[in-house]
Design an enzyme around this catalytic site. Structure first.
Site, short mmCIF file in Angstrom:
data_model
loop_
_atom_site.label_atom_id
_atom_site.label_comp_id
_atom_site.label_asym_id
_atom_site.label_seq_id
_atom_site.Cartn_x
_atom_site.Cartn_y
_atom_site.Cartn_z
N ALA A 104 42.02 -47.05 -80.87
CA ALA A 104 41.81 -48.05 -82.03
C ALA A 104 41.69 -47.55 -83.63
O ALA A 104 42.01 -48.07 -84.50
CB ALA A 104 41.27 -48.81 -82.19
N VAL B 20 38.15 -41.53 -73.56
CA VAL B 20 38.50 -42.49 -72.01
C VAL B 20 39.25 -41.77 -70.57
O VAL B 20 38.54 -42.42 -70.09
CB VAL B 20 39.50 -43.86 -72.57
CG1 VAL B 20 38.88 -44.62 -73.86
CG2 VAL B 20 40.27 -42.95 -72.50
N SER C 25 54.50 -49.66 -71.04
CA SER C 25 55.54 -49.38 -71.52
C SER C 25 56.85 -49.79 -71.49
O SER C 25 57.21 -49.77 -69.69
CB SER C 25 55.48 -48.13 -71.57
OG SER C 25 56.35 -47.67 -72.65
N TYR D 23 54.73 -40.11 -67.73
CA TYR D 23 54.32 -41.25 -68.98
C TYR D 23 54.98 -42.62 -68.10
O TYR D 23 54.22 -43.71 -68.04
CB TYR D 23 54.83 -40.66 -70.32
CG TYR D 23 54.44 -41.65 -71.42
CD1 TYR D 23 53.41 -42.44 -71.96
CD2 TYR D 23 55.26 -43.14 -71.68
CE1 TYR D 23 52.77 -42.91 -73.17
CE2 TYR D 23 55.38 -43.52 -72.52
CZ TYR D 23 53.80 -43.93 -73.01
OH TYR D 23 53.70 -45.50 -74.25
N ALA E 255 52.74 -43.23 -65.02
CA ALA E 255 50.88 -43.76 -65.67
C ALA E 255 51.44 -44.63 -66.38
O ALA E 255 50.78 -46.41 -65.73
CB ALA E 255 50.33 -42.85 -67.40
N1 LIG Z 1 54.84 -46.74 -79.81
C1 LIG Z 1 55.42 -47.01 -79.30
O1 LIG Z 1 56.39 -47.07 -79.61
C2 LIG Z 1 55.16 -47.37 -77.87
C3 LIG Z 1 55.64 -47.96 -77.45
C4 LIG Z 1 54.77 -48.07 -75.22
C5 LIG Z 1 53.81 -48.41 -75.23
N2 LIG Z 1 53.29 -47.54 -76.40
C6 LIG Z 1 51.19 -47.00 -75.85
O2 LIG Z 1 50.88 -47.99 -76.89
C7 LIG Z 1 49.82 -47.17 -77.59
C8 LIG Z 1 48.86 -46.52 -78.60
O3 LIG Z 1 50.16 -46.26 -78.48
P1 LIG Z 1 50.18 -46.05 -80.64
O4 LIG Z 1 51.67 -45.76 -80.51
O5 LIG Z 1 49.22 -46.20 -81.76
O6 LIG Z 1 49.84 -44.46 -80.60
P2 LIG Z 1 48.94 -43.02 -81.47
O7 LIG Z 1 48.75 -41.82 -81.24
O8 LIG Z 1 49.35 -43.78 -83.00
O9 LIG Z 1 47.78 -43.65 -81.31
C9 LIG Z 1 47.19 -43.60 -80.20
C10 LIG Z 1 45.51 -43.30 -80.60
O10 LIG Z 1 44.86 -43.11 -78.94
C11 LIG Z 1 43.93 -42.45 -78.91
N3 LIG Z 1 43.27 -41.40 -78.38
C12 LIG Z 1 43.95 -40.25 -77.32
N4 LIG Z 1 44.12 -39.79 -76.23
C13 LIG Z 1 42.27 -40.77 -76.28
C14 LIG Z 1 41.36 -40.65 -76.01
N5 LIG Z 1 41.32 -39.50 -74.22
N6 LIG Z 1 40.10 -41.04 -75.45
C15 LIG Z 1 40.69 -42.05 -76.71
N7 LIG Z 1 40.74 -42.12 -77.38
C16 LIG Z 1 42.27 -41.36 -78.00
C17 LIG Z 1 44.73 -41.09 -80.50
O11 LIG Z 1 42.40 -40.19 -81.00
C18 LIG Z 1 45.24 -42.54 -81.31
O12 LIG Z 1 43.84 -42.75 -82.14
C19 LIG Z 1 49.35 -46.50 -76.05
O13 LIG Z 1 48.90 -46.45 -74.33
C20 LIG Z 1 51.13 -46.33 -76.43
O14 LIG Z 1 51.34 -45.50 -74.82
C21 LIG Z 1 53.18 -47.53 -77.41
#
Ligand SMILES: NC(=O)c1ccc[n+]([C@@H]2O[C@H](COP(=O)([O-])OP(=O)(O)OC[C@H]3O[C@@H](n4cnc5c(N)ncnc54)[C@H](O)[C@@H]3O)[C@@H](O)[C@H]2O)c1
Length: 239
Positions: free
Chosen positions: A14, A51, A129, A141, A144
């Site tokens: 977050a 995590v 996703s 991905y 997962a």
């Molecule tokens: N952006 C998109 O288009 C999209 C689409 C579908 C799903 N998602 C999913 O939504 C979620 C958030 O995506 P986002 O675009 O905001 O990504 P982002 O990369 O902006 O943010 C991801 C956050 O997760 C944290 N993180 C990564 N590895 C970690 C770990 N091992 N332990 C703790 N924190 C960790 C990062 O530091 C970062 O703050 C993800 O699960 C992503 O797969 C995103």
């Protein structure tokens, strides 16, 4: 009165993007929100934790529950991409994507359910996703994120008898650092990449983190009290 008054929520990943928008949304409706991320963010109730580390998650979740007085809502949002075509994907990139996106959900739910089962109440929402349906260059991905959907329907069965709702959301293209990094990898600017995604989307645009956060908030609230085991697509109508 807010929908989450008196509730403690944990949102993983977050520090930015969808997770940060979700933390803000839950807090704006009354929740006390613990922000869990790799690095300790500057603001709010922040807990540094990887995590994918089973023991660390257990320790941090117990600390959050003790510090904040319970654990009622869990949003499994932390995620990474390591895109590549299968034939040249390093095994390490398969492993890390599975660990951070999928095994982390197992770790966090196992740690959180101890508190939720004891109080006979809980809400769990995980980030799947649209890629779960298949996406070129994302074998790790996609696997997962499809795994999260299967885990969600199974955990809804196991945890339902304890008053715990388990759901997932499956966003399409959301403008964040994650999609900006994808754009860079394919040699496009974030704006060009978003324009291409918008063309494939019936609503004619990409989504914002706030448009995912509002759906997560719905699933974490009593407005969705009889919804469990579901994956809700948030993708502007794209197939
Ligand atoms: N952006 C998109 O288009 C999209 C689409 C579908 C799903 N998602 C999913 O939504 C979620 C958030 O995506 P986002 O675009 O905001 O990504 P982002 O990369 O902006 O943010 C991801 C956050 O997760 C944290 N993180 C990564 N590895 C970690 C770990 N091992 N332990 C703790 N924190 C960790 C990062 O530091 C970062 O703050 C993800 O699960 C992503 O797969 C995103």
């Amino acid at each position: 009165m807010g929908r989450f008054d008196g509730k403690v929520a944990v949102v993983t990943g977050a520090a930015q993007g969808i997770g940060a928008a979700t933390a803000r949304r839950l807090a704006s409706e009354g929740a006390t929100v613990a922000v869990v991320d790799l690095k300790e963010p500057q603001e709010g109730r922040a807990y540094a934790c990887d995590v994918s580390d089973h023991a660390a998650v257990r320790e941090v979740f117990d600390r959050i529950a003790a510090d904040l007085g319970g654990l009622h809502i869990l949003v499994n949002n932390a995620g990474i991409t390591r895109d590549n075509l299968l034939y040249k994907m390093p095994k390490a990139d398969w492993d890390s994507v599975l660990e951070v996106n999928l095994t982390s959900v197992f770790n966090c739910v196992q740690a959180a359910q101890r508190h939720m089962v004891a109080q006979r109440h809980g809400k769990i929402v995980s980030l799947s996703s649209r890629s779960a349906l298949g996406n070129r260059g994302q074998a790790n991905y996609a696997a997962a994120k499809a795994g999260i959907q299967a885990l969600t329907s199974t955990l809804a069965i196991e945890l339902g008898p304890y008053g715990i709702n388990v759901n997932a959301v499956a966003p399409g293209y959301i403008a964040t650092a994650m999609t900006a990094a994808t754009a860079e990898r394919v040699g496009a600017s974030p704006a060009e990449h978003q324009a291409m995604a918008a063309e494939r989307t019936p609503l004619g645009r990409v989504g914002s983190p706030e448009e995912v956060a509002s759906v997560i908030a719905f699933l974490a609230s009593e407005d969705a009290s009889y919804v469990s085991g579901q994956t809700l697509y948030i993708n502007g109508g794209a197939r």
